[in-house]
Write an enzyme that holds these catalytic residues in place. Structure first.
Site, PDB file in Angstrom:
ATOM      1  N   LYS A 114       0.659  -1.343   0.093  1.00 23.38           N
ATOM      2  CA  LYS A 114      -0.138  -0.031  -0.083  1.00 23.38           C
ATOM      3  C   LYS A 114       0.758   1.296   0.007  1.00 23.38           C
ATOM      4  CE  LYS A 114      -2.317   0.415   3.535  1.00 23.38           C
ATOM      5  NZ  LYS A 114      -2.558  -0.750   4.475  1.00 23.38           N
ATOM      6  N   THR A 145       3.942   1.424  -0.820  1.00 23.25           N
ATOM      7  CA  THR A 145       4.523   1.617  -2.336  1.00 23.25           C
ATOM      8  C   THR A 145       3.739   1.942  -3.360  1.00 23.25           C
ATOM      9  OG1 THR A 145       5.983  -0.411  -1.634  1.00 23.25           O
ATOM     10  CG2 THR A 145       6.067   0.233  -4.048  1.00 23.25           C
ATOM     11  N   ARG A 187       2.659   7.684   7.228  1.00 26.55           N
ATOM     12  CA  ARG A 187       3.060   7.475   8.636  1.00 26.55           C
ATOM     13  C   ARG A 187       4.565   7.358   8.814  1.00 26.55           C
ATOM     14  NH1 ARG A 187      -0.572   2.258   9.634  1.00 26.55           N
ATOM     15  NH2 ARG A 187      -0.096   2.276   7.663  1.00 26.55           N
ATOM     16  N   LYS A 199      12.257  -8.337   9.360  1.00 25.83           N
ATOM     17  CA  LYS A 199      12.948  -7.567   8.016  1.00 25.83           C
ATOM     18  C   LYS A 199      11.640  -7.078   7.178  1.00 25.83           C
ATOM     19  CE  LYS A 199      15.633  -8.819   3.997  1.00 25.83           C
ATOM     20  NZ  LYS A 199      16.877  -8.179   3.789  1.00 25.83           N
ATOM     21  N   ALA A 249      -3.195   0.645  13.515  1.00 28.62           N
ATOM     22  CA  ALA A 249      -4.419   0.895  12.878  1.00 28.62           C
ATOM     23  C   ALA A 249      -5.582  -0.204  13.833  1.00 28.62           C
ATOM     24  CB  ALA A 249      -4.261   0.381  11.278  1.00 28.62           C
ATOM     25  N   PHE A 278      -3.581  -1.164   7.200  1.00 30.39           N
ATOM     26  CA  PHE A 278      -4.438  -2.481   7.009  1.00 30.39           C
ATOM     27  C   PHE A 278      -5.361  -2.365   5.865  1.00 30.39           C
ATOM     28  CE2 PHE A 278      -3.767  -3.142  11.818  1.00 30.39           C
ATOM     29  CZ  PHE A 278      -2.491  -4.037  11.603  1.00 30.39           C
ATOM     30  N   PHE A 323       3.277  -8.646  -8.984  1.00 28.54           N
ATOM     31  CA  PHE A 323       4.357  -9.072  -8.462  1.00 28.54           C
ATOM     32  C   PHE A 323       4.817 -10.012  -9.654  1.00 28.54           C
ATOM     33  CE2 PHE A 323       4.772  -9.186  -3.657  1.00 28.54           C
ATOM     34  CZ  PHE A 323       3.910  -8.038  -3.414  1.00 28.54           C
ATOM     35  N   TRP A 337       6.726  -0.650  -8.111  1.00 29.75           N
ATOM     36  CA  TRP A 337       8.050  -1.012  -7.272  1.00 29.75           C
ATOM     37  C   TRP A 337       9.307  -1.291  -8.114  1.00 29.75           C
ATOM     38  CZ3 TRP A 337      12.175  -4.191  -6.901  1.00 29.75           C
ATOM     39  CH2 TRP A 337      12.874  -4.445  -5.817  1.00 29.75           C
TER      40      TRP A 337
END
Lengths: 562, 562
Positions: free
Chosen positions: A77, A79, A100, A111, A279, A307, A387, A415
């Site tokens: 989200k 990104t 945020r 990670k 959230a 979320f 993706f 991305w």
């Protein structure tokens, strides 16, 4: 989100990028010299004086980015938010991003950054993900100073008659530290305070974080801080920060943190990153001050809520919009093929394999979130965050569904390609904004009863058939009515993974009941938190925390961070 | 120190001052654009790259400011340090100041800043006394991240076989909070960690603060962090940060904090304020990196060490000088008429009344500290920090004593007059520097035995006749020998009020014994702390904390701070 064919990591891409010195944004954004407070070469705080100076200027339009119910890895989200902002600038629009601030605890544990990814990230990502400009540390300090003042009051004679069994103010750290969830403090005899049970939350769960993010200026911040309830007396009357007399000191501790932080994306799109409440037990959006400032500094503000749409967007629209009079012009609903397949019943291990059938079964989850945004009378675009494991057939199936239903849909590859990968999305968002009928309104009136407000959210947003309340919750509702706290918005704390309060129910569950276990009043923030199920407010570390790989070279360059 | 006839408070004087934008110091100090990282308009961090660039340049000379045993209100050592720096600049010298960063805890608790006072203060004092540039928050975070990694290791299976009864690493907060001195963590069952006794110190007492202040660069910082002992195994073997594998992550958390902070005095003398370890359980001086950087940026560096010469100066000269090869050219010993009268037996309530007899009795305390500085073969000047309650007769009596003994002495009025009030002191300091015979050496060899090193300090610096060790301390010394820790310098933790370890013995006690109750190894910092008496490492708040008076106006201006 990282795609499989990429070899470079987020930090490698970030460290290879060339940033503009942040003061170069002054002219473009109409910020005066004295209003820009540099923090190093690439971060700056912007003085609230700017808001006074630009008071009469028109406000930019707001676009809200939300998502379907996420997989544990998230749907990208942030990104998409960053990529969309970049794409709009490529189209010649004056767009800005509001996000945020990431919490340090998860960074040290698991990670994964929280400043976008790939060629759609906000920089300098190491600094944003570590101490940034110190805002969260200031909130930690204010939170724990309040706890110290409270325990000191009790130790020094307890004039307010605080019942030490009914203290609701917890200490916080911006770390993942399960050993601090339940503690006993004040041990060691009469010189070391009064023994009592206590616990630590992670800082982003502090009510001060929620207050910070909903305050409209320093005066409002102080008024909200004053109202925070920290404990109850032996007579069960609430004890507030104002009763302790420390709202001035707490505001003083936050006076610089409250200034929004200006940074830039990898493509030099300006971004304000400021505040980061949970959230679930909070409302999950960046600060009101940052969103409003971004509206003064740009024509279009892209912002996100935590979320899926059932949590973040619902609270953005019912809480933040209501308090701050911020009405989005359009909503972007981020969906991934992976998450849709998961909602269609595919296990985590098999998400990388093509499965059109599961994908189509999982579309019900997307459909529900679309209906939610429609219930708020807002136009929307579905953003497919691609993706590399997604097959063309899968992407086509998702597109076909949207086209058949007449939903705007755009494939994004932000991305991998930055703003270039979000041009279609940007164009569709601009079209959606044109279609806004300006008939947005929150789902419920605050003057409605607590159970009615929750029922409205549960039915309209979650698709539940009913809401049940535990005996404890019922008792609390009666207490809140007596205290005049019943006419506040509701902040739902629920599993982010499912539309229901049962994390195992994926897709679009039906015929279910939401159970409210208990309430937590956040009177300073100005809402009642309704808790369904157990909400973790202090995460733990995994067996091998990501910190084990972190390092810094002799020139001060971060290594092993994402 | 505030004098009685002054009407303006420190914060009023500070807020009425006009500061230069901090980047205006670049040219004067030979700092490159990219080396100066602004933090707002009046604070900046200086990149350690500067140290590499100026490696071959000559080092400025260092002047150490210390004091007699202080009254509870302090003797104005920081004020004299700032005033002396300003005075030297008035005399055309290129002088710079290096000071410790103040801790937030005492600021919230007890009225009193830690950035000088009156017309000899470092600005912006509100920011320096609140979060400053976040260094102490970074140290808090690193300290507590280490605690979380440690508890997580135990929770996840305890491969290192850590004995939870023998964990010596405490958590910290930069607050006064007595309720956290003794706690139990890990309660709540198997999902919430392993229960054990724990406690919180104030951040400035963290070994990471001591490590931070003794490190010479990032590499040395990491090596020192790796050596910190956090616990012992069931076999009583030490467990280090390196055993947990997190020295890289901790260094990463400190990579920006380690850069010294540039600010200015009210008269625009540049000052580096960086690091602030306790002067009892640690060595009580600003960071080595800041002192060395100030030496590259100026011809004369004025710096101070905590408490009186028996604690701060002794440790500056035996620990910091030894580790960092920093040799002062001269020492200033600050004395006040008030403190000398107190050492002569006058009660706190009567200190404002003339009492030549008591003053003369109290001179023995000054005499002892002079002998200490002489024992290090260093030239010195006695600085009389004048208060308005001091009578001319009292000042003359003190001057007469110094002149009779052949001690350089200067009356300073730097609180009231700024640099102008320190011109005589500055001239005498310049003369003293000329007289330095360059035969300075530490009092003891690190290769000597632990008891011998302590005896040397106790006899030469305190005037004790002997040192006794508790059974526990004896056992610890045997253990340290076995572990090879016996050839480290000693960091004495002792009452600052008396030359002895008994705070009621004022003046120059004789015929007394120092008792070492226990040791605390600070292997990362590189010294053994020897504790005589109880040393408070987490202060408490008073009944009416100064926070009750603090506030901030709608423009963000601090109110009620000092």
């Amino acid at each position: 989100m990282k795609t499989n064919k990429q070899i470079k990591s987020d930090i490698e891409i970030a460290q290879a990028a060339t940033l503009k010195p942040i003061q170069q944004f002054k002219e473009q954004l109409n910020i005066l010299d004295e209003e820009l407070e540099l923090h190093g070469h690439y971060k700056a705080k912007i003085s609230l004086d700017l808001m006074k100076r630009l008071e009469g200027q028109p406000d930019g339009k707001v676009v809200l980015v939300t998502a379907i119910n996420p997989t544990p890895a998230g749907e990208g989200k942030s990104t998409v938010t960053v990529g969309l902002g970049q794409a709009l600038n490529k189209l010649g629009k004056n767009a800005m991003i509001a996000l945020r601030e990431p919490s340090l605890g998860p960074t040290m544990g698991i990670k994964g950054g929280a400043a976008g990814g790939g060629y759609s990230q906000v920089l300098p990502m190491e600094e944003i993900n570590l101490h940034f400009t110190g805002d969260i540390h200031a909130i930690t300090t204010a939170n724990n100073a309040l706890a110290a003042f409270l325990d000191n009051h009790i130790h020094q004679g307890n004039d307010l008659q605080i019942d030490t069994r009914r203290i609701v103010w917890k200490r916080v750290l911006d770390l993942n530290d399960r050993a601090l969830r339940q503690v006993v403090v004040g041990l060691g005899g009469p010189m070391q305070g009064v023994p009592r049970e206590d616990g630590f939350d992670i800082t982003v769960a502090s009510e001060i974080m929620a207050v910070f993010c909903l305050a409209t200026d320093l005066k409002d911040l102080k008024q909200r801080l004053a109202k925070i309830v920290v404990a109850y007396t032996f007579d069960q009357e609430p004890v507030t920060v104002a009763d302790l007399g420390v709202e001035g000191a707490l505001t003083l501790l936050l006076k610089d943190a409250i200034k929004p932080n200006l940074v830039q994306t990898i493509e030099h799109t300006p971004a304000l990153i400021h505040g980061g409440p949970f959230a679930n037990i909070a409302h999950g959006c960046n600060s009101v001050i940052a969103t409003k400032m971004a509206q003064k500094l740009s024509d279009i503000v892209i912002t996100e809520a935590g979320f899926g749409a059932d949590l973040g967007a619902e609270k953005f629209l019912n809480i933040k919009s209501r308090f701050a009079d911020i009405q989005p012009e359009a909503v972007v609903i981020v969906a991934t093929i992976r998450a849709l397949k998961m909602h269609g019943g595919v296990s985590k291990q098999e998400l990388h394999m093509e499965n059109i059938e599961a994908l189509q079964a999982g579309l019900s989850n997307l459909q529900k979130h679309i209906e939610t945004i429609q219930a708020f009378n807002l136009p929307f675009v579905v953003a497919i965050n691609r993706f590399t494991s997604d097959t063309d057939q899968e992407v086509d199936a998702l597109k076909a569904f949207c086209e058949k239903e007449g939903y705007a849909v755009a494939l994004t590859e932000v991305w991998e390609k930055g703003g270039e990968g979000g041009l279609d999305l940007a164009e569709q968002v601009l079209q959606a904004m044109e279609q806004n009928t300006h008939s947005f309104k929150p789902l419920y009136d605050v003057s409605d009863t607590i159970p009615n407000k929750i029922l409205k959210i549960a039915q309209t947003v979650y698709g539940a058939k009913a809401v049940e309340f535990s005996d404890k919750a019922k008792k609390q509702m009666a207490q809140y009515e007596a205290l005049g706290w019943d006419n506040l918005p509701i902040c739902m704390a629920k599993s982010p993974v499912s539309l229901s309060d049962d994390p195992t129910k994926l897709g679009r569950p039906t015929d279910f009941t939401i159970t409210i276990r208990e309430f937590k009043p956040s009177i300073g923030a100005g809402f009642l938190v309704a808790l369904s199920g157990n909400i973790m407010t202090m995460p733990g570390l995994p067996k091998a925390p990501s910190a084990l790989k972190m390092d810094v070279d002799e020139d001060g360059r971060a290594l092993g961070l994402f």
